[in-house]
Design a protein around this motif. Structure first.
Motif, short mmCIF file in Angstrom:
data_model
loop_
_atom_site.label_atom_id
_atom_site.label_comp_id
_atom_site.label_asym_id
_atom_site.label_seq_id
_atom_site.Cartn_x
_atom_site.Cartn_y
_atom_site.Cartn_z
N MET A 97 3.91 -11.80 -0.87
CA MET A 97 3.34 -10.57 -1.12
C MET A 97 2.17 -10.17 -0.49
O MET A 97 1.34 -11.08 0.04
N PRO A 98 2.16 -9.02 -0.08
CA PRO A 98 1.09 -8.57 1.08
C PRO A 98 -0.29 -8.40 0.44
O PRO A 98 -0.38 -8.78 -0.77
N THR A 99 -1.38 -8.59 1.34
CA THR A 99 -2.58 -8.65 0.66
C THR A 99 -3.48 -7.48 1.32
O THR A 99 -3.11 -7.16 2.46
N LEU A 100 -4.29 -6.80 0.69
CA LEU A 100 -4.83 -5.51 1.18
C LEU A 100 -6.53 -6.21 0.94
O LEU A 100 -6.90 -6.25 -0.14
N VAL A 101 -7.05 -6.03 2.05
CA VAL A 101 -8.50 -6.32 2.15
C VAL A 101 -9.34 -5.00 2.06
O VAL A 101 -9.02 -4.08 3.15
N ILE A 102 -10.09 -4.77 0.93
CA ILE A 102 -10.73 -3.38 1.10
C ILE A 102 -12.43 -3.88 0.59
O ILE A 102 -12.87 -5.03 0.54
N ALA A 103 -13.03 -2.78 0.69
CA ALA A 103 -14.48 -2.92 0.31
C ALA A 103 -14.73 -2.46 -1.10
O ALA A 103 -13.90 -2.03 -1.81
N ASN A 104 -16.30 -2.00 -1.51
CA ASN A 104 -16.46 -1.67 -2.62
C ASN A 104 -15.63 -0.42 -3.20
O ASN A 104 -15.60 0.51 -2.31
N LYS A 105 -15.02 -0.47 -4.48
CA LYS A 105 -14.30 0.80 -4.95
C LYS A 105 -15.39 1.94 -5.20
O LYS A 105 -14.71 2.92 -5.06
N CYS A 106 -16.63 1.78 -5.60
CA CYS A 106 -17.21 2.82 -5.70
C CYS A 106 -17.54 3.73 -4.57
O CYS A 106 -17.68 4.99 -4.53
N TYR A 107 -17.56 2.97 -3.23
CA TYR A 107 -18.09 3.62 -1.94
C TYR A 107 -16.97 4.14 -1.01
O TYR A 107 -16.95 4.77 -0.27
N SER A 108 -16.03 2.82 -1.01
CA SER A 108 -15.32 3.15 0.28
C SER A 108 -13.88 4.09 0.05
O SER A 108 -12.81 3.57 -0.51
N SER A 109 -14.03 5.13 0.86
CA SER A 109 -13.09 5.90 0.93
C SER A 109 -11.73 5.48 1.70
O SER A 109 -10.62 5.91 1.29
N ALA A 161 -14.30 0.46 -9.89
CA ALA A 161 -15.51 0.88 -9.25
C ALA A 161 -17.03 0.94 -10.27
O ALA A 161 -17.92 0.40 -9.85
N LEU A 162 -16.56 1.42 -11.44
CA LEU A 162 -17.64 1.42 -12.39
C LEU A 162 -18.37 0.33 -13.00
O LEU A 162 -19.41 0.23 -13.42
N LYS A 163 -17.36 -0.74 -12.92
CA LYS A 163 -17.78 -2.17 -13.10
C LYS A 163 -18.72 -3.11 -12.11
O LYS A 163 -19.28 -3.94 -12.38
N GLU A 164 -18.65 -2.24 -10.80
CA GLU A 164 -19.05 -3.04 -9.93
C GLU A 164 -20.55 -3.03 -9.72
O GLU A 164 -21.59 -2.13 -10.32
N GLU A 165 -21.47 -4.00 -9.32
CA GLU A 165 -22.99 -4.24 -9.20
C GLU A 165 -23.49 -3.79 -7.99
O GLU A 165 -24.99 -3.57 -8.06
N TRP A 166 -22.59 -3.56 -6.77
CA TRP A 166 -23.47 -3.63 -5.78
C TRP A 166 -23.66 -2.07 -5.62
O TRP A 166 -22.97 -1.28 -6.10
N ILE A 167 -24.94 -1.89 -4.88
CA ILE A 167 -25.44 -0.62 -4.47
C ILE A 167 -25.48 -0.74 -3.07
O ILE A 167 -26.05 -1.46 -2.36
N VAL A 168 -25.09 0.48 -2.49
CA VAL A 168 -25.00 0.66 -0.91
C VAL A 168 -26.01 2.03 -0.62
O VAL A 168 -25.76 2.97 -1.07
N ASP A 169 -27.19 1.59 -0.43
CA ASP A 169 -28.22 2.70 -0.21
C ASP A 169 -27.95 3.81 0.65
O ASP A 169 -28.21 4.95 0.51
N ALA A 170 -27.10 3.55 1.71
CA ALA A 170 -26.63 4.43 2.71
C ALA A 170 -25.79 5.58 1.96
O ALA A 170 -25.67 6.54 2.54
N ASP A 171 -25.04 5.20 0.93
CA ASP A 171 -24.12 6.26 0.13
C ASP A 171 -24.71 6.65 -1.02
O ASP A 171 -24.01 7.25 -1.80
#
Length: 225
Positions: free
Chosen positions: A1-13, A201-211
């Motif tokens: 099965m392939p694996t997709l590496v991603i960043a924060n769902k709230c911000y990562s377009s 995304a809405l369950k994430e706790e990380w905040i990226v100030d730049a976004d």
């Protein structure tokens, strides 16, 4: 099965694009989420790809980075990702590539942020031009197919995956659009796969100030969640 590496769902377009495409095509995959803007972010990404950026698709001994390259690989390895008609396919590839390097003003002024909604305001002539170009693409694509589904070329394709983050920006920043473009944006936002992404995304706790833009939100979905 392939694996997709991603960043924060709230911000990562960029992460949203291949994730949404694979979900829509029914391709099973594992995912690894690497939060942005943390001291160990770069090292964790480099552990998966020498390019040092997400998204990254790992399929056995094959590693693919850059969203369009990942989508082309998906088309080669798993399922068709472009419209079957040759003319529509050529246009879909063209507008997808245009999106890859396009709408710089909209990207800069309106970073993707699924956790908030902002009031309408004048965001400048350059943003207005980017929005107008997007609406032109939607109109021309829809006129080409006229039927077969609510997406750019009827059925969902890689072109829609490329434009999905732009659709979220228009919603987040309450940007006025014509009825045809509004219908397309609503079709993207109504996708069960997108709803799944947004819920996570809405369950994430990380905040990226730049976004996080420096203005008051009329809705804070993450606080409500």
């Amino acid at each position: 099965m392939p694996t997709l590496v991603i960043a924060n769902k709230c911000y990562s377009s960029w992460s949203l694009r291949p994730w949404l495409l694979m979900k829509q095509l029914g391709i099973a995959f594992d995912e690894i989420v690497i939060p942005l803007d943390l001291p160990d972010t770069k090292a964790k990404v480099l552990a998966h790809s020498p390019a040092g950026k997400v998204p990254i698709l790992i399929d056995g001994d094959v590693t693919v980075w850059e969203s369009i390259a990942i989508m082309e690989y998906i088309g080669d390895a798993f399922a068709p990702v472009w419209p079957p008609d040759r003319g529509a396919r050529a246009m879909a590839r063209s507008v997808a590539a245009e999106m890859h390097a396009g709408v710089p003003a909209l990207r800069s002024a309106c970073p993707m942020n699924l956790g908030r909604k902002f009031a309408p305001k004048d965001r400048g002539e350059a943003v207005a031009r980017d929005v107008a170009r997007f609406s032109e693409i939607v109109r021309q694509a829809r006129e080409r197919v006229r039927a077969g589904g609510p997406f750019l070329f009827g059925a969902f394709s890689a072109a829609d995956a490329m434009y999905a983050p732009l659709a979220t920006r228009l919603d987040t920043y309450s940007i006025a659009i014509d009825a045809t473009t509004r219908a397309y944006v609503d079709a993207i936002l109504s996708l069960p796969a997108f709803q799944e992404w947004r819920s996570a995304a809405l369950k994430e706790e990380w905040i990226v100030d730049a976004d996080e833009v420096d203005e008051d939100a009329i809705d804070n979905y993450r606080k409500a969640a």
